[in-house]
Design an enzyme around this catalytic site. Structure first.
Site, PDB file in Angstrom:
ATOM      1  N   LYS A 157      -8.921 -16.262  28.504  1.00 38.67           N
ATOM      2  CA  LYS A 157      -8.687 -14.812  28.424  1.00 38.67           C
ATOM      3  C   LYS A 157      -7.179 -14.498  28.450  1.00 38.67           C
ATOM      4  O   LYS A 157      -6.739 -13.529  27.833  1.00 38.67           O
ATOM      5  CB  LYS A 157      -9.420 -14.089  29.558  1.00 38.67           C
ATOM      6  CG  LYS A 157     -10.954 -14.167  29.459  1.00 38.67           C
ATOM      7  CD  LYS A 157     -11.500 -13.508  28.205  1.00 38.67           C
ATOM      8  CE  LYS A 157     -13.010 -13.499  28.129  1.00 38.67           C
ATOM      9  NZ  LYS A 157     -13.526 -12.978  26.857  1.00 38.67           N
ATOM     10  N   GLY A 178     -19.776 -10.926  16.399  1.00 38.75           N
ATOM     11  CA  GLY A 178     -20.564 -11.130  17.634  1.00 38.75           C
ATOM     12  C   GLY A 178     -21.368  -9.875  17.920  1.00 38.75           C
ATOM     13  O   GLY A 178     -21.324  -9.327  19.015  1.00 38.75           O
ATOM     14  N   VAL A 197     -25.023  -7.972  33.274  1.00 36.05           N
ATOM     15  CA  VAL A 197     -25.940  -9.053  32.930  1.00 36.05           C
ATOM     16  C   VAL A 197     -26.001  -9.179  31.410  1.00 36.05           C
ATOM     17  O   VAL A 197     -26.442  -8.255  30.729  1.00 36.05           O
ATOM     18  CB  VAL A 197     -27.363  -8.756  33.443  1.00 36.05           C
ATOM     19  CG1 VAL A 197     -28.296  -9.914  33.096  1.00 36.05           C
ATOM     20  CG2 VAL A 197     -27.362  -8.477  34.924  1.00 36.05           C
ATOM     21  N   TYR A 226     -13.438 -17.063  37.691  1.00 32.19           N
ATOM     22  CA  TYR A 226     -13.273 -16.354  36.413  1.00 32.19           C
ATOM     23  C   TYR A 226     -11.791 -16.157  36.054  1.00 32.19           C
ATOM     24  O   TYR A 226     -11.237 -16.939  35.285  1.00 32.19           O
ATOM     25  CB  TYR A 226     -14.045 -15.014  36.412  1.00 32.19           C
ATOM     26  CG  TYR A 226     -14.281 -14.541  34.999  1.00 32.19           C
ATOM     27  CD1 TYR A 226     -15.517 -14.684  34.376  1.00 32.19           C
ATOM     28  CD2 TYR A 226     -13.240 -14.008  34.232  1.00 32.19           C
ATOM     29  CE1 TYR A 226     -15.709 -14.315  33.059  1.00 32.19           C
ATOM     30  CE2 TYR A 226     -13.428 -13.634  32.910  1.00 32.19           C
ATOM     31  CZ  TYR A 226     -14.654 -13.778  32.334  1.00 32.19           C
ATOM     32  OH  TYR A 226     -14.836 -13.417  31.022  1.00 32.19           O
ATOM     33  N   TYR A 270     -22.091  -6.698  24.597  1.00 35.06           N
ATOM     34  CA  TYR A 270     -21.035  -5.730  24.285  1.00 35.06           C
ATOM     35  C   TYR A 270     -20.833  -5.543  22.779  1.00 35.06           C
ATOM     36  O   TYR A 270     -20.467  -4.466  22.333  1.00 35.06           O
ATOM     37  CB  TYR A 270     -19.726  -6.162  24.948  1.00 35.06           C
ATOM     38  CG  TYR A 270     -19.648  -5.744  26.398  1.00 35.06           C
ATOM     39  CD1 TYR A 270     -19.724  -4.399  26.746  1.00 35.06           C
ATOM     40  CD2 TYR A 270     -19.505  -6.673  27.425  1.00 35.06           C
ATOM     41  CE1 TYR A 270     -19.661  -3.991  28.071  1.00 35.06           C
ATOM     42  CE2 TYR A 270     -19.436  -6.267  28.756  1.00 35.06           C
ATOM     43  CZ  TYR A 270     -19.514  -4.928  29.070  1.00 35.06           C
ATOM     44  OH  TYR A 270     -19.450  -4.526  30.375  1.00 35.06           O
TER      45      TYR A 270
HETATM   46  P1  NAD Z   1     -23.380 -11.959  24.719  1.00 37.54           P
HETATM   47  O1  NAD Z   1     -23.820 -13.350  24.952  1.00 37.54           O
HETATM   48  O2  NAD Z   1     -24.293 -10.855  25.084  1.00 37.54           O
HETATM   49  O3  NAD Z   1     -22.943 -11.744  23.209  1.00 37.54           O
HETATM   50  C1  NAD Z   1     -22.178 -12.658  22.499  1.00 37.54           C
HETATM   51  C2  NAD Z   1     -22.401 -12.479  21.029  1.00 37.54           C
HETATM   52  O4  NAD Z   1     -21.660 -13.456  20.313  1.00 37.54           O
HETATM   53  C3  NAD Z   1     -23.870 -12.655  20.614  1.00 37.54           C
HETATM   54  O5  NAD Z   1     -24.206 -11.667  19.687  1.00 37.54           O
HETATM   55  C4  NAD Z   1     -23.866 -14.035  19.987  1.00 37.54           C
HETATM   56  O6  NAD Z   1     -24.893 -14.221  19.040  1.00 37.54           O
HETATM   57  C5  NAD Z   1     -22.499 -14.034  19.313  1.00 37.54           C
HETATM   58  N1  NAD Z   1     -22.030 -15.363  18.963  1.00 37.54           N
HETATM   59  C6  NAD Z   1     -21.875 -16.443  19.768  1.00 37.54           C
HETATM   60  N2  NAD Z   1     -21.393 -17.490  19.062  1.00 37.54           N
HETATM   61  C7  NAD Z   1     -21.234 -17.064  17.788  1.00 37.54           C
HETATM   62  C8  NAD Z   1     -20.766 -17.668  16.601  1.00 37.54           C
HETATM   63  N3  NAD Z   1     -20.355 -18.927  16.580  1.00 37.54           N
HETATM   64  N4  NAD Z   1     -20.753 -16.931  15.466  1.00 37.54           N
HETATM   65  C9  NAD Z   1     -21.168 -15.636  15.453  1.00 37.54           C
HETATM   66  N5  NAD Z   1     -21.618 -15.005  16.563  1.00 37.54           N
HETATM   67  C10 NAD Z   1     -21.655 -15.703  17.711  1.00 37.54           C
HETATM   68  O7  NAD Z   1     -21.983 -11.825  25.500  1.00 37.54           O
HETATM   69  P2  NAD Z   1     -21.186 -10.592  26.089  1.00 37.54           P
HETATM   70  O8  NAD Z   1     -21.296 -10.664  27.576  1.00 37.54           O
HETATM   71  O9  NAD Z   1     -21.495  -9.334  25.389  1.00 37.54           O
HETATM   72  O10 NAD Z   1     -19.698 -11.056  25.741  1.00 37.54           O
HETATM   73  C11 NAD Z   1     -18.931 -10.500  24.703  1.00 37.54           C
HETATM   74  C12 NAD Z   1     -17.482 -10.454  25.148  1.00 37.54           C
HETATM   75  O11 NAD Z   1     -17.377  -9.595  26.283  1.00 37.54           O
HETATM   76  C13 NAD Z   1     -16.929 -11.825  25.580  1.00 37.54           C
HETATM   77  O12 NAD Z   1     -15.589 -11.924  25.202  1.00 37.54           O
HETATM   78  C14 NAD Z   1     -17.031 -11.735  27.092  1.00 37.54           C
HETATM   79  O13 NAD Z   1     -16.123 -12.593  27.757  1.00 37.54           O
HETATM   80  C15 NAD Z   1     -16.674 -10.274  27.311  1.00 37.54           C
HETATM   81  N6  NAD Z   1     -17.041  -9.698  28.620  1.00 37.54           N
HETATM   82  C16 NAD Z   1     -18.277  -9.852  29.140  1.00 37.54           C
HETATM   83  C17 NAD Z   1     -18.555  -9.319  30.399  1.00 37.54           C
HETATM   84  C18 NAD Z   1     -19.908  -9.475  31.036  1.00 37.54           C
HETATM   85  O14 NAD Z   1     -20.024  -9.274  32.241  1.00 37.54           O
HETATM   86  N7  NAD Z   1     -20.938  -9.800  30.310  1.00 37.54           N
HETATM   87  C19 NAD Z   1     -17.577  -8.593  31.090  1.00 37.54           C
HETATM   88  C20 NAD Z   1     -16.345  -8.412  30.506  1.00 37.54           C
HETATM   89  C21 NAD Z   1     -16.065  -8.974  29.256  1.00 37.54           C
END
Ligand code: NAD
Length: 390
Positions: free
Chosen positions: A242, A47, A268, A233, A52
């Site tokens: 989670k 990912g 965001v 959430y 992140y």
């Molecule tokens: P994001 O949408 O920015 O990134 C997700 C990534 O996963 C992308 O690169 C996407 O292309 C990839 N992806 C999705 N489906 C896929 C697949 N089938 N195969 C390969 N790659 C795939 O999301 P994010 O907010 O960075 O989330 C990443 C993690 O961080 C998640 O577990 C999320 O719950 C967690 N998180 C996010 C936040 C927030 O506020 N954004 C806060 C805390 C934790």
């Protein structure tokens, strides 16, 4: 072509290659300017193209000089359609990394599939031998299983409906929204998609192939947040997933692979934009944290994770073995100000109570729009190659 943002609901269907490149460069420059701990030299990020995961890859490469393999699920440009921003980010990252003498290769495909796991492991074996760190940062709406069954995740409550404020970002209107509870089937599907099962599959496959070094560890990301977001959430359908992710970290650790959950800040990203109620909370949080001078984006968070929490001696965790990058978000003075603004926020006082412009700016930047020094009027070729996928 001239590439402009086309926003539909909470996603932007276009992306700008030069803008994404500039955004990646800003993150690289940030990390380069910081002091560095001694960290892993071979890193797999699942990912890796946005949010992140991208920030994790950049930090590993530019803090530790790590060779990185990124697993992404992105689309190249086709005809008049631009590539996805994750595609442009990955192309830019590889180009910068290669110019700086760093190994960086990418596998593009569905990380949930067996085929992509096998391709990734083959590449690790061929080029790196083993990896020292596995970052699991998928945020996906659905997961297709080997037998063709597809599970879709939902962003709903568990048990009872929940009514609170939300924002229509396009119209800049605050209104009440009632989020309905998920069915048992929807909860189970959300756990399938966003829980720890696939993380465990990856780690088991890597271990069985001898692709993990002796000191290898793994990290996945979670969120907790304040009470106002809990029904949506932490206590909602995504929270159940989670919880499963957390239980998986304990299972992996018990089986000999140190596995951490890092609880990150609300930011965001393409994924968080889709959650009801949370974007309004984020825009108030931005306002308060910027005023306090402790606002961070993905790169500051991931820099801190790797250099201060994971690889600065023993991992720094709470009493449940979780890494807390939400430490600044959850400071009592930050949360009490957010709470006060939340209780009185309305359409009429949005500009004084929330950082809506900051929210929008971050949202557009995800797709490469609004970056300094990029000529958005310039004729731009949307076809960009990712060097390792040529
Ligand atoms: P994001 O949408 O920015 O990134 C997700 C990534 O996963 C992308 O690169 C996407 O292309 C990839 N992806 C999705 N489906 C896929 C697949 N089938 N195969 C390969 N790659 C795939 O999301 P994010 O907010 O960075 O989330 C990443 C993690 O961080 C998640 O577990 C999320 O719950 C967690 N998180 C996010 C936040 C927030 O506020 N954004 C806060 C805390 C934790």
């Amino acid at each position: 072509m001239i590439i402009q943002p086309k926003v539909r609901g909470f996603i932007c269907t276009t992306a700008h290659p030069a803008g994404c490149q500039a955004a990646v460069k800003e993150q690289i420059d940030y990390v380069k300017a910081q002091p560095h701990a001694d960290g892993p030299k071979k890193v797999l990020v699942i990912g890796a193209s946005m949010g992140y995961g991208l920030a994790s890859r950049i930090t590993a490469a530019y803090s530790f000089g790590a060779a990185t393999i990124g697993v992404i699920f992105d689309k190249p440009a086709a005809g008049n359609r631009t590539a996805s921003s994750g595609w442009y980010n990955t192309a830019a990252f590889e180009n910068f990394a290669h110019a700086d003498g760093l190994y960086a290769k990418t596998i593009n495909g569905d990380a949930y599939s067996q085929d992509i796991k096998e391709q990734t492991i083959a590449l690790i074996k061929q080029d790196l031998g083993q990896v020292d760190l596995v970052v699991y940062s998928l945020a996906a709406p659905r997961r297709t299983m080997a037998d063709g069954t597809t599970y879709s995740s939902v962003l709903k409550t568990v048990g009872a409906p929940y009514t609170n404020k939300t924002i229509d970002l396009k119209k800049r209107v605050v209104s009440d929204i009632t989020v309905e509870p998920a069915t048992e089937e929807e909860i189970a599907a959300t756990v399938k998609v966003m829980g720890g099962e696939d993380w465990k599959d990856w780690m088991d496959a890597l271990k069985a192939a001898g692709a993990l070094s002796e000191q290898a560890l793994t990290v996945a990301y979670s969120y907790i947040g304040p009470d106002i977001t809990h029904p949506m959430y932490a206590d909602g359908s995504i929270g159940k997933a989670k919880d499963h992710l957390f239980a998986t970290s304990q299972q992996l650790t018990a089986e000999g692979i140190p596995a951490y959950i890092s609880v990150n800040k609300a930011l965001v990203t393409q994924s968080s934009a889709a959650i009801p109620i949370v974007p309004l909370y984020i825009s108030i949080l931005y306002k308060v944290m910027k005023a306090h001078g402790n606002h961070e984006g993905c790169i500051e968070q991931m820099y801190r994770l790797m250099n201060q929490k994971l690889y600065n001696g023993a991992a720094v965790t709470d009493d449940e073995n979780r890494i807390r990058l939400d430490d600044l978000e959850m400071l009592p003075d930050i949360q009490s100000e957010v709470q006060a603004l939340w209780s009185t926020i309305a359409t009429e006082n949005l500009d004084t109570h929330a950082d809506i412009d900051g929210y929008f700016s971050d949202f557009y930047r995800l797709f490469g729009f609004g970056l300094d020094g990029v000529d958005y009027e310039a004729d731009t070729d949307p076809s960009v190659l990712i060097p390792s996928l040529m």
